[in-house]
Design an enzyme around this catalytic site. Structure first.
Site, PDB file in Angstrom:
ATOM      1  N   LYS A   1      -0.083   3.220  -3.041  1.00 50.74           N
ATOM      2  CA  LYS A   1      -1.299   4.025  -3.162  1.00 50.74           C
ATOM      3  C   LYS A   1      -1.016   5.516  -3.335  1.00 50.74           C
ATOM      4  O   LYS A   1      -1.668   6.196  -4.138  1.00 50.74           O
ATOM      5  CB  LYS A   1      -2.214   3.787  -1.962  1.00 50.74           C
TER       6      LYS A   1
ATOM      7  N   SER B   1       0.795  -1.238   0.000  1.00 51.37           N
ATOM      8  CA  SER B   1       0.000   0.000   0.000  1.00 51.37           C
ATOM      9  C   SER B   1       0.825   1.284   0.000  1.00 51.37           C
ATOM     10  O   SER B   1       0.247   2.369  -0.102  1.00 51.37           O
ATOM     11  CB  SER B   1      -0.979   0.005   1.170  1.00 51.37           C
TER      12      SER B   1
ATOM     13  N   TYR C   1     -11.479   0.894   3.673  1.00 50.68           N
ATOM     14  CA  TYR C   1     -10.169   0.799   3.032  1.00 50.68           C
ATOM     15  C   TYR C   1     -10.150  -0.399   2.099  1.00 50.68           C
ATOM     16  O   TYR C   1     -10.348  -1.537   2.543  1.00 50.68           O
ATOM     17  CB  TYR C   1      -9.095   0.668   4.109  1.00 50.68           C
TER      18      TYR C   1
END
Length: 386
Positions: free
Chosen positions: A58, A55, A166
């Site tokens: 991201k 992540s 999320y």
């Protein structure tokens, strides 16, 4: 040896992490770095160690969107379905019954803002029980790490803009920007972000990392470390900008320095400061983050996730943002996130610094490691705070 060096060395020596790479930059460049432990059998950990970023990808995917906004290709409030009509086919999952999933049509259309702030409605299976039930009851469901086009099609857990969950929103961001731009996602990223920032050790395929790729470990409750392997799909149908990248700490620090300088890198403008401001400002639109921000239902993968515990937080177009300060630690308006294998970072505009603190270990947010991260942050702020 500095206190910063000692924190890194002691964390590894005590078996809290298998290895660590930590670095700090100001607006001009790297001001400190230190590593401890072996990244793999062939190489000691160092700034060029390649991490499975998960992540941490991201924020780079979010930057792609901010660049598209800067170029006038889209706005934060453009409905996703106007660019990618398949998004408008997604339904709100109300329940999983004995007869199968029960859906309804969303009452609102998701926008780019919803994707960037994780308020689109889509949530990962390990963090949302209803989504886990759906995945178990739906053999055709493809999880995000499979890398198929179908793996984008998560049902919504609520109407866009109504709550925080999320999940795969940033994967849709990457697909949306590639559609607007016309170039393949990996070429777009290389030409517009990685090459201009000198991120030559950042890749979409782990094979490209060679023996610089770090090993991974699973920490058991008794503290013992066992080798494990958790990777995104190789050569997928679509690269997911929520998790697809592999890269070094030094490369990621170059990206963080771009953010710290609000779109400028070594005298060159990569993205305009007005658009870049979206990555600094709260974009939640009235949605309040839950506490904990993300609750884990799989303890071997992650503890409950609460960046900067006890502080009020919001979310910008790219990061969690702290709205309060703790004495001796990051200031108000600091930005942060991480990768699930415990690769952590933060950006503190008030002090003009950014830092990474990275290993490759599950479960995420291991309490002993987070205590070391706190010690590291306090030492960084004491040494480099202004």
């Amino acid at each position: 040896m500095s206190s910063l060096d000692q924190i890194i060395d002691n964390t590894v020596e005590r078996g809290v992490a298998p290895f660590l790479v930590a670095m700090v930059t100001d607006r001009e460049g790297v001001v400190w770095e230190h590593s401890a432990g072996q990244a793999n059998a062939a190489r000691a950990a160092g700034p060029d160690t390649v991490f499975t970023l998960f992540s941490m990808t991201k924020a780079i995917g979010s930057l792609m969107a901010v660049m598209a906004i800067d170029r006038g290709l889209i706005t934060l409030d453009t409905p996703v379905g106007d660019v990618l009509p398949a998004f408008d086919e997604l339904q709100v999952l109300e329940a999983v019954t004995a007869e199968g999933p029960r859906y309804r049509k969303p009452r609102t259309r998701a926008t780019l803002r919803h994707l960037l702030t994780h308020t689109s409605g889509m949530g990962y299976e390990p963090f949302y029980p209803l989504m886990a039930e759906y995945a178990e009851a739906t053999p055709s469901h493809s999880t995000d790490v499979t890398g198929t086009h179908a793996s984008l099609n998560y049902p919504l857990l609520f109407d866009p803009g109504q709550d925080f969950a999320y999940g795969v929103s940033t994967d849709w961001v990457g697909a949306l920007v590639a559609e607007l731009d016309g170039r393949p996602m990996d070429r777009l990223l290389r030409e517009d972000i990685l090459d201009p920032l000198g991120m030559t050790n950042t890749y979409f395929e782990r094979a490209q990392a060679g023996d610089h790729l770090a090993d991974q470990a699973l920490k058991h409750p008794d503290g013992t470390l066992e080798p494990c392997q958790v990777f995104p799909a190789a050569n997928p149908e679509i690269y997911h900008m929520g998790h697809a990248l592999y890269g070094s700490a030094a490369d990621y620090l170059s990206f963080l320095r771009l953010v710290l300088n609000r779109g400028e890198h070594d005298g060159h403008t990569i993205v305009g400061s007005d658009a870049m401001g979206l990555m600094f400002e709260n974009q939640l639109g009235g949605v309040t983050l839950p506490t904990p921000v993300i609750k884990s239902y799989i303890p071997s993968m992650s503890y409950d996730i609460e960046p900067c515990p006890g502080l009020r937080k919001t979310h910008t177009a790219g990061f969690f943002r702290t709205e309060e300060a703790t004495p001796g630690m990051r200031g108000v308006g600091s930005l942060t996130w991480a990768g699930v294998l415990n690769s952590h970072y933060w950006i503190d505009p008030s002090r003009g610094i950014a830092a990474v603190f990275m290993t490759q270990m599950l479960p995420f947010c291991d309490p002993d490691l987070m205590a070391s991260l706190d010690d590291f942050e306090r030492a960084v702020c004491e040494k480099f705070g202004r």
